[in-house]
Motif scaffolding. Structure first.
Motif, mmCIF file in Angstrom:
data_model
loop_
_atom_site.group_PDB
_atom_site.id
_atom_site.type_symbol
_atom_site.label_atom_id
_atom_site.label_comp_id
_atom_site.label_asym_id
_atom_site.label_seq_id
_atom_site.Cartn_x
_atom_site.Cartn_y
_atom_site.Cartn_z
ATOM 1 N N UNK A 49 13.850 -29.235 36.889
ATOM 2 C CA UNK A 49 13.826 -30.590 36.186
ATOM 3 C C UNK A 49 13.379 -30.362 34.831
ATOM 4 N N UNK A 50 12.147 -29.357 34.720
ATOM 5 C CA UNK A 50 11.927 -29.165 33.054
ATOM 6 C C UNK A 50 13.082 -28.476 32.346
ATOM 7 N N UNK A 51 13.626 -27.668 32.974
ATOM 8 C CA UNK A 51 14.801 -26.847 32.276
ATOM 9 C C UNK A 51 15.818 -27.699 31.823
ATOM 10 N N UNK A 52 16.126 -28.722 32.893
ATOM 11 C CA UNK A 52 17.321 -29.577 32.408
ATOM 12 C C UNK A 52 16.780 -30.504 31.036
ATOM 13 N N UNK A 53 15.417 -30.898 31.118
ATOM 14 C CA UNK A 53 15.029 -31.744 29.933
ATOM 15 C C UNK A 53 15.019 -30.752 28.812
ATOM 16 N N UNK A 54 14.431 -29.782 28.797
ATOM 17 C CA UNK A 54 14.540 -28.743 27.617
ATOM 18 C C UNK A 54 15.909 -28.251 27.048
ATOM 19 N N UNK A 62 15.477 -32.302 19.896
ATOM 20 C CA UNK A 62 16.382 -33.849 20.228
ATOM 21 C C UNK A 62 15.244 -34.654 21.376
ATOM 22 N N UNK A 63 15.347 -35.720 20.949
ATOM 23 C CA UNK A 63 14.403 -36.733 21.712
ATOM 24 C C UNK A 63 15.049 -37.038 23.165
ATOM 25 N N UNK A 64 14.003 -37.343 24.179
ATOM 26 C CA UNK A 64 14.571 -37.666 25.193
ATOM 27 C C UNK A 64 13.505 -38.474 26.040
ATOM 28 N N UNK A 80 10.156 -40.967 25.124
ATOM 29 C CA UNK A 80 9.084 -41.584 25.955
ATOM 30 C C UNK A 80 8.888 -40.745 27.161
ATOM 31 N N UNK A 81 7.565 -40.810 27.735
ATOM 32 C CA UNK A 81 7.367 -40.094 28.966
ATOM 33 C C UNK A 81 6.815 -41.206 29.917
#
Length: 438
Positions: free
Chosen positions: A285-290, A313-315, A344-345
């Motif tokens: 999951x972290x790698x997908x967001x990165x 880039x924002x996510x 946002x998180x």
């Protein structure tokens, strides 16, 4: 070491950092080794406060432990005591996983409140929960009562059982909240004491590395285990393997820490001794967001290269039990202050995990929290302050942010770092960080 350090802006240089074993897997597997009642060898165990305290507790209980060169050798065939010394128990949170194993070996236990980061509910003054662990063990036949913050337990006979981890979730549609991890690990640790041919089923399990690494150790020992995303099914063979040995996964929280350091300070960093395949699975999951953030990582055998990444880039990130780790959340917040837009998180595991926000805003970063969501704006550290982090990951992320302080910032409570990092400050100094008053 003082309880504070002084930090000032400076140009970090590229460097290589040796990654150690995963803290959360280490404490779980050490506790499991006590339950196995035989010699167990664990490799790649980090030299941190949690492993040091567990070593001392096990010796107090009568177990034999040696620890050198990140190798932890445990033999607990001669345990004599069942009362966990509170002066050690209160130093760390990982000691809570002694509850099922000492109870299973000695048929009784006395254990008080464990320590660690106070990231629990506000109504509980940040204390981490334990009642869900008691509930799991009660379904397995144990009996408990609580008196003056101490849990007293007895366990005469193991009951064949099925446990649904969704019963501990905050959301009926997916695993969420702070109880799912502990409930799954407690069920697995309790299942070690099942009789031959008894079967324990754990439905809708939490399957992060602190659980899957435990499953692999039990498989090595000779337990029959099947698992997928819907169930863990475990039973015991007649004869277990003597002297099982296991090499821990690399510390995924440490890896995320150094990725954030590289991104936030524009410093190329190489991480070595990475258990690459297992880490890629654990951090999916972290790698997908990165990747969505535009961050490029280069994997090569047991090495991870983090090159310069300029355009972030924002996510929008949703933290759940099977999404990014709650431990990763503060580091993503810091990286996203460099993004061109608002991010946002939303935190759905440890919903009170925002104490770091106040300290980062003191440094000039534009963050605000509404309910269990942090809103992150592009911003820079503009000032220097006295900083008072309240937990392990907050201390690490505030330390990284303070590396951009225009003048000296003073960071207190730095002793918390040793509960999760062998030598974070030493590695920063190696990269030319300006840190004094050690």
């Amino acid at each position: 070491m003082n309880n504070y350090i002084d930090i000032q802006n400076g140009n970090l240089r590229a460097g290589t950092i040796d990654i150690k074993g995963y803290k959360h897997s280490a404490v779980t597997l050490i506790c499991a080794s006590l339950a196995l009642q035989k010699k167990v060898v664990l490799n790649n165990v980090p030299n941190i406060k949690d492993t040091e305290v567990l070593k001392n507790i096990i010796r107090y209980l009568g177990g034999d432990v040696s620890y050198y060169s990140n190798k932890f050798i445990i033999d607990c065939r001669n345990l004599k005591k069942y009362k966990i010394p509170q002066e050690l128990n209160e130093l760390i949170h990982g000691s809570i996983y002694l509850l099922p194993v000492v109870l299973g070996v000695m048929n009784k236990i006395e254990i008080g409140k464990s320590g660690g980061c106070k990231i629990g509910e506000v109504k509980d003054k940040g204390e981490r929960p334990i009642l869900h662990m008691i509930q799991v063990l009660e379904t397995m036949g144990a009996k408990f009562y609580l008196k003056n913050d101490t849990v007293y337990g007895e366990w005469e006979k193991f009951s064949n059982t099925s446990i649904n981890i969704m019963d501990f979730s905050d959301d009926s549609s997916e695993l969420s909240g702070s109880l799912c991890s502990g409930a799954t690990k407690t069920a697995l640790l309790g299942a070690i004491f099942c009789e031959e041919n008894q079967i324990v089923e754990i439905q809708n399990p939490y399957l992060k590395p602190d659980v899957t690494e435990l499953i692999e150790l039990l498989k090595i020992c000779g337990f029959n285990i099947f698992y997928d995303s819907s169930i863990i099914r475990i039973s015991r063979q007649r004869d277990l393997v003597e002297a099982p040995e296991h090499h821990l996964i690399s510390d995924i929280s440490e890896i995320v820490t150094y990725i954030s350091l590289s991104i936030y300070t524009d410093t190329p960093i190489t991480l070595k001794n990475v258990t690459t395949d297992r880490v890629k699975t654990a951090l999916k999951p972290e790698l997908l967001y990165l990747k969505k953030m535009g961050i490029n990582l280069i994997w090569e055998n047991s090495t991870l290269h983090i090159p310069l990444n300029k355009c972030i880039q924002p996510v929008d990130i949703n933290v759940t039990c099977m999404g990014i780790y709650s431990d990763s959340h503060p580091f993503f917040t810091l990286m996203l202050t460099k993004a061109n837009g608002v991010s946002t998180i939303r935190e759905n595991v440890w919903k009170n995990r925002f104490s770091y926000v106040d300290e980062l805003t003191k440094l000039g970063l534009e963050l605000n929290v509404q309910d269990n969501t942090v809103y992150i704006h592009k911003s820079d550290v503009t000032t220097n302050e006295n900083l008072y982090p309240k937990d392990l990951r907050s201390t690490a992320v505030i330390l990284i942010a303070a590396l951009k302080s225009p003048q000296k910032s003073r960071l207190f409570n730095v002793e918390q770092l040793h509960r999760g990092y062998e030598d974070l400050i030493g590695n920063l100094l190696m990269l030319n960080a300006r840190i004094t008053n050690l």
